[in-house]
Scaffold this active site. Structure first.
Site, mmCIF file in Angstrom:
data_model
loop_
_atom_site.group_PDB
_atom_site.id
_atom_site.type_symbol
_atom_site.label_atom_id
_atom_site.label_comp_id
_atom_site.label_asym_id
_atom_site.label_seq_id
_atom_site.Cartn_x
_atom_site.Cartn_y
_atom_site.Cartn_z
ATOM 1 N N THR A 158 -5.318 7.256 7.155
ATOM 2 C CA THR A 158 -5.893 7.365 5.811
ATOM 3 C C THR A 158 -5.883 6.028 5.078
ATOM 4 O O THR A 158 -6.199 5.962 3.895
ATOM 5 C CB THR A 158 -5.130 8.404 4.967
ATOM 6 O OG1 THR A 158 -3.777 7.959 4.795
ATOM 7 C CG2 THR A 158 -5.140 9.763 5.625
ATOM 8 N N HIS B 293 5.832 6.771 6.490
ATOM 9 C CA HIS B 293 5.512 6.222 5.168
ATOM 10 C C HIS B 293 5.135 7.367 4.224
ATOM 11 O O HIS B 293 5.004 8.508 4.654
ATOM 12 C CB HIS B 293 4.363 5.196 5.278
ATOM 13 C CG HIS B 293 3.099 5.803 5.764
ATOM 14 N ND1 HIS B 293 2.709 5.752 7.085
ATOM 15 C CD2 HIS B 293 2.136 6.512 5.116
ATOM 16 C CE1 HIS B 293 1.556 6.400 7.217
ATOM 17 N NE2 HIS B 293 1.192 6.871 6.040
ATOM 18 N N HIS C 48 4.218 10.935 6.052
ATOM 19 C CA HIS C 48 3.535 10.862 7.341
ATOM 20 C C HIS C 48 4.456 10.225 8.374
ATOM 21 O O HIS C 48 4.905 9.088 8.181
ATOM 22 C CB HIS C 48 2.250 10.022 7.231
ATOM 23 C CG HIS C 48 1.184 10.698 6.423
ATOM 24 N ND1 HIS C 48 0.127 10.025 5.851
ATOM 25 C CD2 HIS C 48 1.011 12.010 6.099
ATOM 26 C CE1 HIS C 48 -0.651 10.891 5.211
ATOM 27 N NE2 HIS C 48 -0.133 12.101 5.342
ATOM 28 N N HIS D 109 2.980 8.910 0.597
ATOM 29 C CA HIS D 109 1.868 8.872 -0.365
ATOM 30 C C HIS D 109 2.336 9.610 -1.607
ATOM 31 O O HIS D 109 2.998 10.639 -1.509
ATOM 32 C CB HIS D 109 0.626 9.533 0.235
ATOM 33 C CG HIS D 109 0.104 8.775 1.424
ATOM 34 N ND1 HIS D 109 -0.797 7.749 1.310
ATOM 35 C CD2 HIS D 109 0.421 8.870 2.731
ATOM 36 C CE1 HIS D 109 -1.034 7.244 2.501
ATOM 37 N NE2 HIS D 109 -0.318 7.899 3.395
ATOM 38 N N HIS E 267 0.837 -1.194 0.000
ATOM 39 C CA HIS E 267 0.000 0.000 0.000
ATOM 40 C C HIS E 267 0.873 1.245 0.000
ATOM 41 O O HIS E 267 0.536 2.270 -0.551
ATOM 42 C CB HIS E 267 -0.867 -0.058 1.257
ATOM 43 C CG HIS E 267 -1.777 1.096 1.402
ATOM 44 N ND1 HIS E 267 -2.879 1.254 0.593
ATOM 45 C CD2 HIS E 267 -1.740 2.156 2.232
ATOM 46 C CE1 HIS E 267 -3.470 2.373 0.946
ATOM 47 N NE2 HIS E 267 -2.804 2.942 1.920
#
Ligand SMILES: *[C@@H]1O[C@H](CO)[C@@H](O)[C@H](O)[C@H]1NC(C)=O
Length: 311
Positions: A230, A123, A147, A125, A90
């Site tokens: 999220t 991590h 984040h 995004h 992810h």
């Protein structure tokens, strides 16, 4: 119909509506758009994802309420710990490898947080082209977002903290592009062994990076609101701090993230959740105030000069 098929139909419908509305009737979905279905429809099959305090949000700066939080204190952020990168299908996550008993990991205090929050993981995004941040400021989306996740130390562990209103504190750092590489990311972008998580999903970092190298130059001004994770189960109880100063990486470095794949071999070219409704929440804004001039033009009763360091 299966869940997958239902989602696919909704997506097709959405795609058609969008295409018709811009006058383009081409009934065709780009194959690489399919992985983002799950980001559109999380709330239907994950427990907290339909809640009223969800993240990310679009921050409207002109409606944010000014707050005078003391500055953040980043403890052990300048130290080097052995790190491990993980492709969880992810995102790519950096954790600090288990230390011997008694080893203190980085943690944060201050910034209006009432407790000590211990580092758990960080991590990223990212998306296609320049649209990869989850949070937006006044509608503006950045190319990527970092984040840094912490849990409230009084709950003992990340899992123990998950069910509490003040359980987690996440620092959100927007990432823009610059022509040159960001040196800290040169050490982090060691993705070659974890591109396909069905083969290997984690790799020890060869060169550790102190967390302070990932912070923006200016950490005294930030937005604050109550939101959620999220991804995963979208657990609420996250105290968000979104710095209004971005960090920057090069286009070459951003492109490395898009090479990662999920367990099914799909390219992870976009892992951005859509912005969520604010509902009854407020967003606070803590503006920068120079420590050398602590006389602020506010008559806030909560303001105490003692909160400002004397240096
Ligand atoms: C977040 O929630 C807590 C607990 O309900 C509340 O005290 C705090 O003021 C909220 N923070 C913001 C920025 O709204």
């Amino acid at each position: 119909m299966t869940m997958e098929a239902t989602l696919l139909c909704k997506f097709l419908l959405l795609d058609l509506l969008v295409n018709f509305s811009i006058g383009n009737a081409k009934p065709y979905i780009e194959p690489q758009s399919i992985p983002s279905i799950r980001f559109l429809n999380w709330k239907e099959h994950e427990s907290h994802c339909g809640g009223q305090h969800q993240s990310p949000i679009n921050i409207e700066s002109d409606t944010a309420i000014i707050a005078n939080y003391p500055e953040f204190i980043f403890h052990k952020y300048d130290l080097i710990f052995p790190g491990r990168l993980e492709n969880n299908g992810h995102t790519v996550e950096l954790k600090i490898e288990e230390q011997g008993m008694g080893e203190e990991l980085p943690f944060i205090t201050g910034g209006g947080l009432t407790d000590r929050y211990n580092f758990v993981q960080l991590h990223f995004h990212w998306g296609q082209h320049l649209f990869g941040s989850e949070h937006r400021i006044d509608g503006e989306q950045y190319p990527a977002e970092l984040h840094i996740v912490h849990y409230n130390s009084k709950y003992g562990s990340f899992n123990g903290a998950l069910s509490h209103d003040d359980g987690l504190a996440v620092l959100g750092i927007l990432i823009e592009l610059q022509p040159r590489d960001n040196i800290a990311f040169r050490h982090l972008e060691q993705f070659d062994n974890i591109i396909d998580p069905s083969i290997a999903n984690s790799d020890a970092l060869r060169y550790s990076v102190p967390l302070s190298d990932l912070l923006p130059d200016q950490t005294d001004s930030f937005f604050r609101y109550n939101g959620s994770l999220t991804s995963g189960k979208c657990n609420e109880g996250v105290i968000w701090s979104i710095f209004d100063t971005p960090i920057a990486i090069s286009e070459r470095q951003l492109a490395k993230f898009r090479l990662l794949r999920d367990e099914n071999g799909n390219e992870l070219i976009e892992n951005v959740r859509l912005t969520q409704l604010l509902h009854n929440r407020v967003v606070m804004y803590c503006p920068y105030s120079s420590p050398s001039s602590p006389l602020l033009p506010f008559s806030d009763t909560e303001f105490s000069p003692m909160e400002f360091p004397l240096n």
